[in-house]
Design a protein around this motif. Structure first.
Motif, mmCIF file in Angstrom:
data_model
loop_
_atom_site.group_PDB
_atom_site.id
_atom_site.type_symbol
_atom_site.label_atom_id
_atom_site.label_comp_id
_atom_site.label_asym_id
_atom_site.label_seq_id
_atom_site.Cartn_x
_atom_site.Cartn_y
_atom_site.Cartn_z
ATOM 1 N N ARG A 162 47.148 10.621 39.494
ATOM 2 C CA ARG A 162 47.963 10.398 38.285
ATOM 3 C C ARG A 162 49.173 11.324 38.353
ATOM 4 O O ARG A 162 49.165 12.438 37.836
ATOM 5 C CB ARG A 162 47.114 10.642 37.040
ATOM 6 C CG ARG A 162 45.957 9.646 36.944
ATOM 7 C CD ARG A 162 45.126 9.839 35.708
ATOM 8 N NE ARG A 162 45.912 9.804 34.491
ATOM 9 C CZ ARG A 162 45.423 9.500 33.295
ATOM 10 N NH1 ARG A 162 44.157 9.148 33.172
ATOM 11 N NH2 ARG A 162 46.182 9.515 32.237
ATOM 12 N N ARG A 163 50.210 10.848 39.018
ATOM 13 C CA ARG A 163 51.329 11.714 39.372
ATOM 14 C C ARG A 163 52.144 12.180 38.171
ATOM 15 O O ARG A 163 52.615 13.327 38.145
ATOM 16 C CB ARG A 163 52.235 10.995 40.385
ATOM 17 C CG ARG A 163 51.526 10.622 41.676
ATOM 18 C CD ARG A 163 50.798 11.798 42.288
ATOM 19 N NE ARG A 163 50.101 11.434 43.515
ATOM 20 C CZ ARG A 163 49.093 12.123 44.028
ATOM 21 N NH1 ARG A 163 48.653 13.202 43.419
ATOM 22 N NH2 ARG A 163 48.522 11.736 45.132
ATOM 23 N N TYR A 164 52.365 11.306 37.196
ATOM 24 C CA TYR A 164 53.138 11.731 36.026
ATOM 25 C C TYR A 164 52.412 12.866 35.304
ATOM 26 O O TYR A 164 53.004 13.914 35.007
ATOM 27 C CB TYR A 164 53.355 10.558 35.070
ATOM 28 C CG TYR A 164 53.968 10.974 33.750
ATOM 29 C CD1 TYR A 164 55.336 11.214 33.646
ATOM 30 C CD2 TYR A 164 53.185 11.175 32.607
ATOM 31 C CE1 TYR A 164 55.905 11.621 32.453
ATOM 32 C CE2 TYR A 164 53.741 11.578 31.418
ATOM 33 C CZ TYR A 164 55.100 11.798 31.343
ATOM 34 O OH TYR A 164 55.643 12.224 30.159
ATOM 35 N N ASP A 165 51.122 12.670 35.020
ATOM 36 C CA ASP A 165 50.353 13.711 34.333
ATOM 37 C C ASP A 165 50.273 14.978 35.166
ATOM 38 O O ASP A 165 50.309 16.088 34.627
ATOM 39 C CB ASP A 165 48.940 13.196 34.021
ATOM 40 C CG ASP A 165 48.938 12.085 32.992
ATOM 41 O OD1 ASP A 165 49.739 12.156 32.045
ATOM 42 O OD2 ASP A 165 48.150 11.132 33.136
ATOM 43 N N GLY B 254 52.584 16.017 37.256
ATOM 44 C CA GLY B 254 53.886 16.675 37.157
ATOM 45 C C GLY B 254 54.075 17.417 35.852
ATOM 46 O O GLY B 254 54.545 18.568 35.831
ATOM 47 N N ILE B 255 53.697 16.769 34.742
ATOM 48 C CA ILE B 255 53.817 17.424 33.431
ATOM 49 C C ILE B 255 52.934 18.666 33.369
ATOM 50 O O ILE B 255 53.318 19.697 32.799
ATOM 51 C CB ILE B 255 53.450 16.429 32.312
ATOM 52 C CG1 ILE B 255 54.524 15.332 32.183
ATOM 53 C CG2 ILE B 255 53.264 17.156 30.972
ATOM 54 C CD1 ILE B 255 55.885 15.834 31.737
ATOM 55 N N ALA C 10 58.437 15.010 41.137
ATOM 56 C CA ALA C 10 59.367 14.125 40.428
ATOM 57 C C ALA C 10 60.294 13.409 41.401
ATOM 58 O O ALA C 10 60.614 12.224 41.226
ATOM 59 C CB ALA C 10 60.180 14.919 39.417
ATOM 60 N N CYS D 237 58.039 10.826 43.617
ATOM 61 C CA CYS D 237 57.440 9.717 42.853
ATOM 62 C C CYS D 237 58.385 9.115 41.816
ATOM 63 O O CYS D 237 57.975 8.243 41.047
ATOM 64 C CB CYS D 237 56.155 10.206 42.175
ATOM 65 S SG CYS D 237 54.917 10.800 43.324
ATOM 66 N N LEU E 228 59.990 10.400 38.913
ATOM 67 C CA LEU E 228 59.486 10.690 37.567
ATOM 68 C C LEU E 228 60.588 11.405 36.788
ATOM 69 O O LEU E 228 60.629 12.638 36.725
ATOM 70 C CB LEU E 228 58.234 11.567 37.649
ATOM 71 C CG LEU E 228 57.078 11.018 38.509
ATOM 72 C CD1 LEU E 228 56.015 12.078 38.718
ATOM 73 C CD2 LEU E 228 56.488 9.779 37.864
ATOM 74 N N HIS F 37 61.287 11.909 33.607
ATOM 75 C CA HIS F 37 60.942 12.793 32.497
ATOM 76 C C HIS F 37 60.396 14.120 33.016
ATOM 77 O O HIS F 37 60.701 15.189 32.471
ATOM 78 C CB HIS F 37 59.918 12.128 31.578
ATOM 79 C CG HIS F 37 59.441 13.011 30.465
ATOM 80 N ND1 HIS F 37 60.302 13.799 29.720
ATOM 81 C CD2 HIS F 37 58.196 13.254 29.982
ATOM 82 C CE1 HIS F 37 59.606 14.476 28.818
ATOM 83 N NE2 HIS F 37 58.332 14.177 28.972
ATOM 84 N N VAL F 38 59.601 14.069 34.067
ATOM 85 C CA VAL F 38 59.124 15.305 34.691
ATOM 86 C C VAL F 38 60.315 16.103 35.213
ATOM 87 O O VAL F 38 60.391 17.329 35.047
ATOM 88 C CB VAL F 38 58.129 15.004 35.830
ATOM 89 C CG1 VAL F 38 57.766 16.295 36.585
ATOM 90 C CG2 VAL F 38 56.872 14.338 35.286
#
Length: 226
Positions: free
Chosen positions: A118-121, A123-124, A153, A156, A158, A160-161
């Motif tokens: 889960r790359r977005y999570d 990154g955050i 980011a 992938c 991203l 927002h990240v």
């Protein structure tokens, strides 16, 4: 339709609309309607999220610590559940200015989200880990985590990240008194946040950007506006 899952979804809907009391009430109802230990855990973590971002982060942290004990067996066998709990716990610690605890929880969440793909999570969570380390004055560690977030980011895609990691890296540069570099990073982060409609990131970045420019002897009117 699973009643517990339905109540969680409804609570999140009201939460996103800013209807905190309704959302919290529905979150409590979902806990009461849970038919299994995992459903109860999911419902309780949903409540922790709302309390952490609402006006009760101390209560969120207390509940988090309790379910870490009560649901230890589930958490040992389910990395997704552990990731969620670490993530929400980190926010409770953040809002209580428990920077080291926030950093540790976010770092663990990032590792677990990475294992889940889960790359977005992920990154955050690296951004949050860096923010906690920055708040604790652990600048080398903070830079490592922001770099991880920015690298993820870029690979992938991203945005927002990238925008929030850039703004947080600017905060680090300001604390290191590398002010010109910080000012340039703020500009980049704010511009990206504006392009993707992340209004909170824009505001957050502009507050610290104004402070940095004020220290540099520039933008006094912007500083006064805050």
């Amino acid at each position: 339709i699973n009643k517990c899952a339905w109540l969680i979804d409804r609570s999140l809907l009201h939460y996103r609309r800013g209807q905190q009391l309704v959302a919290t009430d529905l979150a409590h109802q979902s806990i009461e309607s849970a038919n299994s230990p995992r459903e109860r855990l999911d419902s309780t973590m949903n409540l922790i999220q709302m309390l952490a971002f609402g006006d009760a982060p101390a209560q969120a942290l207390e509940i988090s610590r309790q379910i870490s004990q009560d649901s230890a067996e589930i958490l040992l066998s389910d990395i997704e559940a552990e990731a969620y709990l670490c993530h929400y716990t980190s926010f409770a610690c953040h809002f209580l200015d428990l920077n080291i605890q926030s950093c540790e929880q976010s770092r663990r969440a990032a590792e677990l989200y990475g294992a889940l793909g889960r790359r977005y999570d992920q990154g955050i969570s690296w951004v949050n880990a860096g923010d906690g380390a920055w708040g604790a004055g652990r600048y080398t560690e903070a830079e490592e985590y922001f770099d991880k977030a920015l690298g993820l980011a870029s690979i992938c895609r991203l945005p927002h990240v990238e925008d929030i990691a850039t703004i947080c890296l600017a905060n680090l540069r300001m604390s290191q008194m590398r002010l010109e570099e910080a000012a340039a990073l703020y500009e980049d982060g704010i511009s990206l946040a504006q392009r993707i409609g992340q209004d909170w990131d824009v505001l957050y970045g502009k507050i610290y950007q104004a402070l940095t420019l004020g220290i540099l002897g520039k933008g006094h009117k912007d500083l006064q506006s805050f």
